[in-house]
Design an enzyme around this catalytic site. Structure first.
Site, PDB file in Angstrom:
ATOM      1  N   ASP A   8       7.541  14.978 -26.819  1.00 28.79           N
ATOM      2  CA  ASP A   8       7.282  13.782 -27.642  1.00 28.79           C
ATOM      3  C   ASP A   8       6.435  14.098 -28.885  1.00 28.79           C
ATOM      4  O   ASP A   8       5.292  14.545 -28.767  1.00 28.79           O
ATOM      5  CB  ASP A   8       6.562  12.706 -26.830  1.00 28.79           C
ATOM      6  CG  ASP A   8       7.219  12.410 -25.490  1.00 28.79           C
ATOM      7  OD1 ASP A   8       7.655  13.363 -24.809  1.00 28.79           O
ATOM      8  OD2 ASP A   8       7.264  11.227 -25.103  1.00 28.79           O
ATOM      9  N   ASN A  40       7.846   8.848 -30.245  1.00 27.48           N
ATOM     10  CA  ASN A  40       6.511   8.451 -30.710  1.00 27.48           C
ATOM     11  C   ASN A  40       6.212   8.914 -32.145  1.00 27.48           C
ATOM     12  O   ASN A  40       5.058   8.970 -32.562  1.00 27.48           O
ATOM     13  CB  ASN A  40       5.427   9.017 -29.785  1.00 27.48           C
ATOM     14  CG  ASN A  40       5.630   8.654 -28.331  1.00 27.48           C
ATOM     15  OD1 ASN A  40       5.955   9.516 -27.513  1.00 27.48           O
ATOM     16  ND2 ASN A  40       5.476   7.388 -28.003  1.00 27.48           N
ATOM     17  N   ASN A  67      11.210   5.018 -23.778  1.00 25.68           N
ATOM     18  CA  ASN A  67      10.892   3.593 -23.731  1.00 25.68           C
ATOM     19  C   ASN A  67      10.496   3.035 -25.098  1.00 25.68           C
ATOM     20  O   ASN A  67      10.553   1.836 -25.317  1.00 25.68           O
ATOM     21  CB  ASN A  67       9.783   3.327 -22.703  1.00 25.68           C
ATOM     22  CG  ASN A  67       8.561   4.197 -22.923  1.00 25.68           C
ATOM     23  OD1 ASN A  67       8.655   5.429 -22.977  1.00 25.68           O
ATOM     24  ND2 ASN A  67       7.412   3.576 -23.051  1.00 25.68           N
ATOM     25  N   HIS A  68      10.099   3.911 -26.042  1.00 23.71           N
ATOM     26  CA  HIS A  68       9.746   3.443 -27.390  1.00 23.71           C
ATOM     27  C   HIS A  68      10.926   3.484 -28.362  1.00 23.71           C
ATOM     28  O   HIS A  68      10.731   3.376 -29.582  1.00 23.71           O
ATOM     29  CB  HIS A  68       8.578   4.260 -27.946  1.00 23.71           C
ATOM     30  CG  HIS A  68       7.279   3.989 -27.240  1.00 23.71           C
ATOM     31  ND1 HIS A  68       6.634   2.773 -27.319  1.00 23.71           N
ATOM     32  CD2 HIS A  68       6.530   4.758 -26.415  1.00 23.71           C
ATOM     33  CE1 HIS A  68       5.529   2.812 -26.585  1.00 23.71           C
ATOM     34  NE2 HIS A  68       5.455   4.006 -26.023  1.00 23.71           N
ATOM     35  N   HIS A 158      13.119  10.998 -19.107  1.00 31.90           N
ATOM     36  CA  HIS A 158      11.918  10.364 -19.649  1.00 31.90           C
ATOM     37  C   HIS A 158      11.319   9.462 -18.585  1.00 31.90           C
ATOM     38  O   HIS A 158      11.843   8.375 -18.314  1.00 31.90           O
ATOM     39  CB  HIS A 158      12.320   9.567 -20.891  1.00 31.90           C
ATOM     40  CG  HIS A 158      11.152   9.169 -21.729  1.00 31.90           C
ATOM     41  ND1 HIS A 158      10.555  10.028 -22.607  1.00 31.90           N
ATOM     42  CD2 HIS A 158      10.463   8.010 -21.812  1.00 31.90           C
ATOM     43  CE1 HIS A 158       9.551   9.409 -23.221  1.00 31.90           C
ATOM     44  NE2 HIS A 158       9.473   8.184 -22.747  1.00 31.90           N
ATOM     45  N   HIS A 185       3.315  13.181 -21.782  1.00 30.62           N
ATOM     46  CA  HIS A 185       2.635  13.860 -22.896  1.00 30.62           C
ATOM     47  C   HIS A 185       1.718  14.997 -22.447  1.00 30.62           C
ATOM     48  O   HIS A 185       0.929  15.492 -23.251  1.00 30.62           O
ATOM     49  CB  HIS A 185       1.856  12.875 -23.767  1.00 30.62           C
ATOM     50  CG  HIS A 185       2.714  11.837 -24.426  1.00 30.62           C
ATOM     51  ND1 HIS A 185       2.231  10.926 -25.334  1.00 30.62           N
ATOM     52  CD2 HIS A 185       4.047  11.577 -24.328  1.00 30.62           C
ATOM     53  CE1 HIS A 185       3.207  10.132 -25.745  1.00 30.62           C
ATOM     54  NE2 HIS A 185       4.326  10.509 -25.145  1.00 30.62           N
TER      55      HIS A 185
HETATM   56 FE   LIG Z   1       6.202   9.503 -25.360  1.00 32.90          FE
HETATM   57 FE   LIG Z   2       7.662   7.246 -23.321  1.00 31.75          FE
END
Ligand SMILES: [Fe+2]
Ligand SMILES: [Fe+2]
Length: 276
Positions: A8, A40, A67-68, A158, A185
């Site tokens: 990420d 991210n 998810n982002h 993820h 992360h």
């Molecule tokens: Fe992330």
């Molecule tokens: Fe994430």
């Protein structure tokens, strides 16, 4: 095949470090396929089209999400025309984009890139195990002699929970070249070639500043745990970035992994660089 995966990318500092590292690592490790998680990249939340373009220009063959994925709304239109940007496979039907891509590499070989999302401690999603099994039934690794239609398969899983990631890795052991986790992360030290020949690491780590709370400035992030007040601002930490990722070498005849090694370059973490 030599595969590079970077975790990420966090904010501007992460984007700049990853864009600088991609050509350097491609050259040093003689990489055939490079994939990076971009969820991210935009100030910690989402990915803007120009940021995706910059990562492709720096040498990413594909970008995965999580998810982002939709935090930057412009990406919904962009993804429809950019098949090398891959969003989680198990979003509900009708979601823009696709959960996998067959990528043609610089030397003409083809590889499948898959992004799937876990469900433990995450938003409700369709089942990533069943969705992946259905997709992977259409692909076989290896050369034309063995009936293969892709040289390698990379899955970015993820997810928050290590148990779900390990269960996923074992479920597809022998069917894919690499299952690498993202989202926490933090790079895990469990990288290994599983018994069936799939390389696995439960989390690749991030391309971000580790003097932080998972990439975000530590003061604002910590105060969210001390107080339950709205409006605590989250911003990416802007110290020196550690570029974290994974290096995998596969056997072209089978697509299976021969070795997996961690990469940690720059910043505060102990450094790791594969020998080639
Ligand atoms: Fe992330
Ligand atoms: Fe994430």
């Amino acid at each position: 095949m030599r595969i590079l995966f970077l975790g990420d990318v966090i904010g501007r500092a992460g984007r700049e470090a990853a864009a600088a590292a991609l050509p350097r690592l491609r050259e040093a490790l003689r990489i055939d396929m490079a994939v990076i998680n971009g969820e991210n990249a935009s100030h910690g939340f989402g990915l803007a089209p120009d940021m995706a373009e910059a990562l492709f220009a720096a040498g990413a063959d594909a970008i995965t999400l999580g998810n982002h994925a939709w935090d930057r709304k412009e990406l919904m239109g962009y993804i429809a025309n950019q098949p090398r940007l891959v969003r989680p496979l198990n979003f509900p039907p009708g979601t823009p984009g696709a959960g996998s891509a067959v990528v043609t590499l610089r030397d003409g070989r083809k590889a499948l890139v898959v992004n799937a999302m876990g469900r433990l401690f995450m938003d409700a999603m369709d089942c990533p195990f069943r969705a992946s099994a259905e997709l992977l039934a259409k692909y076989r690794m290896g050369g034309p002699q063995t009936g293969g239609n892709v040289a390698a398969i990379l899955v970015d899983f993820h997810a928050e929970a290590t148990s779900e990631k390990m269960a996923y890795g074992h479920s597809f052991d022998g069917q894919v070249s690499l299952v690498v986790g993202t989202h926490t992360h933090c790079p895990s030290a469990d990288h290994q070639v599983l018994p069936g020949g799939t390389a696995f690491q439960s989390d690749a780590g991030m391309c971000g500043d580790y003097d932080s709370v998972i990439g975000m400035a530590k003061e604002g992030a910590a105060s969210r745990f001390w107080r339950k007040m709205p409006g605590e601002r989250l911003a990416p930490a802007d110290g020196e970035v550690t570029v974290c990722g994974t290096f995998v070498e596969t056997d072209d005849a089978t697509g299976l992994a021969r070795r997996i090694e961690p990469i940690r370059q720059g910043g505060r973490l102990s450094q790791a660089m594969p020998k080639v």
